[in-house]
Design a protein around this motif. Structure first.
Motif, PDB file in Angstrom:
ATOM      1  N   ASP A   8     -11.234 -11.798 -14.821  1.00  0.00           N
ATOM      2  CA  ASP A   8     -10.539 -13.088 -14.969  1.00  0.00           C
ATOM      3  C   ASP A   8     -10.608 -13.930 -13.704  1.00  0.00           C
ATOM      4  N   GLY A   9     -11.535 -13.572 -12.785  1.00  0.00           N
ATOM      5  CA  GLY A   9     -11.698 -14.343 -11.564  1.00  0.00           C
ATOM      6  C   GLY A   9     -10.686 -14.021 -10.479  1.00  0.00           C
ATOM      7  N   THR A  10      -9.853 -13.003 -10.700  1.00  0.00           N
ATOM      8  CA  THR A  10      -8.833 -12.638  -9.710  1.00  0.00           C
ATOM      9  C   THR A  10      -9.023 -11.193  -9.277  1.00  0.00           C
ATOM     10  N   LEU A  11      -8.940 -10.988  -7.973  1.00  0.00           N
ATOM     11  CA  LEU A  11      -8.988  -9.642  -7.399  1.00  0.00           C
ATOM     12  C   LEU A  11      -7.720  -9.453  -6.585  1.00  0.00           C
ATOM     13  N   VAL A  12      -7.009  -8.357  -6.821  1.00  0.00           N
ATOM     14  CA  VAL A  12      -5.941  -7.944  -5.917  1.00  0.00           C
ATOM     15  C   VAL A  12      -6.424  -6.633  -5.313  1.00  0.00           C
ATOM     16  N   TRP A  13      -6.601  -6.643  -3.998  1.00  0.00           N
ATOM     17  CA  TRP A  13      -7.215  -5.531  -3.286  1.00  0.00           C
ATOM     18  C   TRP A  13      -6.195  -4.901  -2.358  1.00  0.00           C
ATOM     19  N   LYS A  14      -5.926  -3.633  -2.589  1.00  0.00           N
ATOM     20  CA  LYS A  14      -5.001  -2.859  -1.771  1.00  0.00           C
ATOM     21  C   LYS A  14      -5.823  -2.130  -0.717  1.00  0.00           C
ATOM     22  N   VAL A  15      -5.706  -2.564   0.555  1.00  0.00           N
ATOM     23  CA  VAL A  15      -6.480  -1.987   1.649  1.00  0.00           C
ATOM     24  C   VAL A  15      -5.573  -1.015   2.407  1.00  0.00           C
ATOM     25  N   GLU A  16      -5.773   0.279   2.144  1.00  0.00           N
ATOM     26  CA  GLU A  16      -4.916   1.307   2.736  1.00  0.00           C
ATOM     27  C   GLU A  16      -5.461   1.765   4.088  1.00  0.00           C
ATOM     28  N   ASN A  17      -4.597   2.439   4.886  1.00  0.00           N
ATOM     29  CA  ASN A  17      -4.968   2.959   6.207  1.00  0.00           C
ATOM     30  C   ASN A  17      -5.578   1.878   7.094  1.00  0.00           C
ATOM     31  N   PHE A  18      -4.925   0.712   7.108  1.00  0.00           N
ATOM     32  CA  PHE A  18      -5.490  -0.425   7.832  1.00  0.00           C
ATOM     33  C   PHE A  18      -5.647  -0.149   9.331  1.00  0.00           C
ATOM     34  N   SER A  19      -4.664   0.530   9.937  1.00  0.00           N
ATOM     35  CA  SER A  19      -4.757   0.776  11.389  1.00  0.00           C
ATOM     36  C   SER A  19      -5.982   1.637  11.721  1.00  0.00           C
ATOM     37  N   LYS A  20      -6.334   2.571  10.834  1.00  0.00           N
ATOM     38  CA  LYS A  20      -7.531   3.396  11.038  1.00  0.00           C
ATOM     39  C   LYS A  20      -8.795   2.529  10.933  1.00  0.00           C
ATOM     40  N   LEU A  21      -8.824   1.632   9.937  1.00  0.00           N
ATOM     41  CA  LEU A  21      -9.972   0.731   9.786  1.00  0.00           C
ATOM     42  C   LEU A  21     -10.125  -0.152  11.021  1.00  0.00           C
ATOM     43  N   VAL A 134      -2.424 -11.232  15.570  1.00  0.00           N
ATOM     44  CA  VAL A 134      -0.994 -11.346  15.867  1.00  0.00           C
ATOM     45  C   VAL A 134      -0.176 -11.387  14.570  1.00  0.00           C
ATOM     46  N   GLU A 135      -0.728 -12.021  13.528  1.00  0.00           N
ATOM     47  CA  GLU A 135      -0.015 -12.166  12.246  1.00  0.00           C
ATOM     48  C   GLU A 135      -0.071 -10.915  11.367  1.00  0.00           C
ATOM     49  N   ILE A 136      -1.142 -10.146  11.496  1.00  0.00           N
ATOM     50  CA  ILE A 136      -1.404  -9.023  10.583  1.00  0.00           C
ATOM     51  C   ILE A 136      -0.238  -8.033  10.456  1.00  0.00           C
ATOM     52  N   PRO A 137       0.384  -7.576  11.563  1.00  0.00           N
ATOM     53  CA  PRO A 137       1.469  -6.583  11.412  1.00  0.00           C
ATOM     54  C   PRO A 137       2.598  -7.053  10.483  1.00  0.00           C
ATOM     55  N   ASN A 138       2.831  -8.363  10.419  1.00  0.00           N
ATOM     56  CA  ASN A 138       3.875  -8.912   9.547  1.00  0.00           C
ATOM     57  C   ASN A 138       3.525  -8.806   8.063  1.00  0.00           C
ATOM     58  N   TYR A 139       2.268  -8.495   7.768  1.00  0.00           N
ATOM     59  CA  TYR A 139       1.811  -8.420   6.376  1.00  0.00           C
ATOM     60  C   TYR A 139       1.428  -6.993   5.973  1.00  0.00           C
ATOM     61  N   LEU A 140       1.752  -6.037   6.835  1.00  0.00           N
ATOM     62  CA  LEU A 140       1.464  -4.633   6.529  1.00  0.00           C
ATOM     63  C   LEU A 140       2.720  -3.947   6.018  1.00  0.00           C
ATOM     64  N   LYS A 141       2.554  -3.105   5.027  1.00  0.00           N
ATOM     65  CA  LYS A 141       3.642  -2.233   4.582  1.00  0.00           C
ATOM     66  C   LYS A 141       3.029  -0.854   4.360  1.00  0.00           C
ATOM     67  N   ASP A 142       3.577   0.163   5.005  1.00  0.00           N
ATOM     68  CA  ASP A 142       3.028   1.522   4.927  1.00  0.00           C
ATOM     69  C   ASP A 142       1.540   1.531   5.285  1.00  0.00           C
ATOM     70  N   ASP A 143       1.182   0.732   6.304  1.00  0.00           N
ATOM     71  CA  ASP A 143      -0.194   0.638   6.797  1.00  0.00           C
ATOM     72  C   ASP A 143      -1.166   0.143   5.719  1.00  0.00           C
ATOM     73  N   THR A 144      -0.632  -0.655   4.787  1.00  0.00           N
ATOM     74  CA  THR A 144      -1.447  -1.183   3.685  1.00  0.00           C
ATOM     75  C   THR A 144      -1.398  -2.707   3.699  1.00  0.00           C
ATOM     76  N   LEU A 145      -2.551  -3.301   3.497  1.00  0.00           N
ATOM     77  CA  LEU A 145      -2.707  -4.745   3.426  1.00  0.00           C
ATOM     78  C   LEU A 145      -3.007  -5.107   1.977  1.00  0.00           C
ATOM     79  N   TYR A 146      -2.425  -6.186   1.487  1.00  0.00           N
ATOM     80  CA  TYR A 146      -2.677  -6.636   0.115  1.00  0.00           C
ATOM     81  C   TYR A 146      -3.354  -7.998   0.154  1.00  0.00           C
TER      82      TYR A 146
END
Length: 159
Positions: A8-21, A134-146
């Motif tokens: 449907d033209g929409t992707l919701v991507w759960k990027v886990e273990n962001f600090s490791k990446l 600088v902004e990224i940590p405010n958007y992480l939850k359980d080291d996951t980015l959405y």
């Protein structure tokens, strides 16, 4: 052909273990990762997102970079080229306290990135300065980015 995560033209991507990446990327290891493939319609364009945790180009070292890549799809021969759909990248706040970080772009019809793919993936194009480190940590939850990507579906004329 990989299985599509949406048509449907929409992707919701759960990027886990962001600090490791991020750590791997900063150390010069794996610089980018690709999202699952999604499509604009059942018979539409196939796309994926390339994410650089430590940035790419002018964003390297200070930003998260996001790029859209057109993937070879089974209906490419009947789709209009170049790809001209408006694309919006959103970094979602899982706590819902902050507005998403958003950026919208229109594909450059002269760029080969948006012409019919000859290989598995075209060269990705998008936003090297999408979100500051600088902004990224405010958007992480359980080291996951959405991340959410929305492709404007109007108009795609298959006739």
């Amino acid at each position: 052909m990989p299985e599509l995560v949406s048509t449907d033209g929409t992707l919701v991507w759960k990027v886990e273990n962001f600090s490791k990446l991020m750590k791997e990327s900063k150390a010069g290891g794996k610089r980018s990762i690709y999202s699952p493939v999604f499509a604009t319609h059942t018979f539409g364009y196939h796309l994926c997102v390339r994410l650089y945790p430590d940035g790419d180009g002018i964003g390297q070292g200070g930003h998260l970079s996001l790029f859209l890549a057109l993937a070879k799809g089974p209906y490419d021969d009947i789709l209009p080229w170049p790809f001209r759909q408006k694309v919006t990248f959103c970094l979602l706040d899982p706590t819902r306290k902050k507005s998403p970080i958003m950026e919208t772009f229109l594909p450059d019809p002269h760029s080969s990135s948006f012409h019919q793919p000859r290989e598995r993936l075209n060269v990705a194009s998008g936003s090297p300065l999408f979100a500051s480190h600088v902004e990224i940590p405010n958007y992480l939850k359980d080291d996951t980015l959405y991340l959410k990507v929305v492709v404007d579906l109007v108009p795609i004329n298959l006739s």
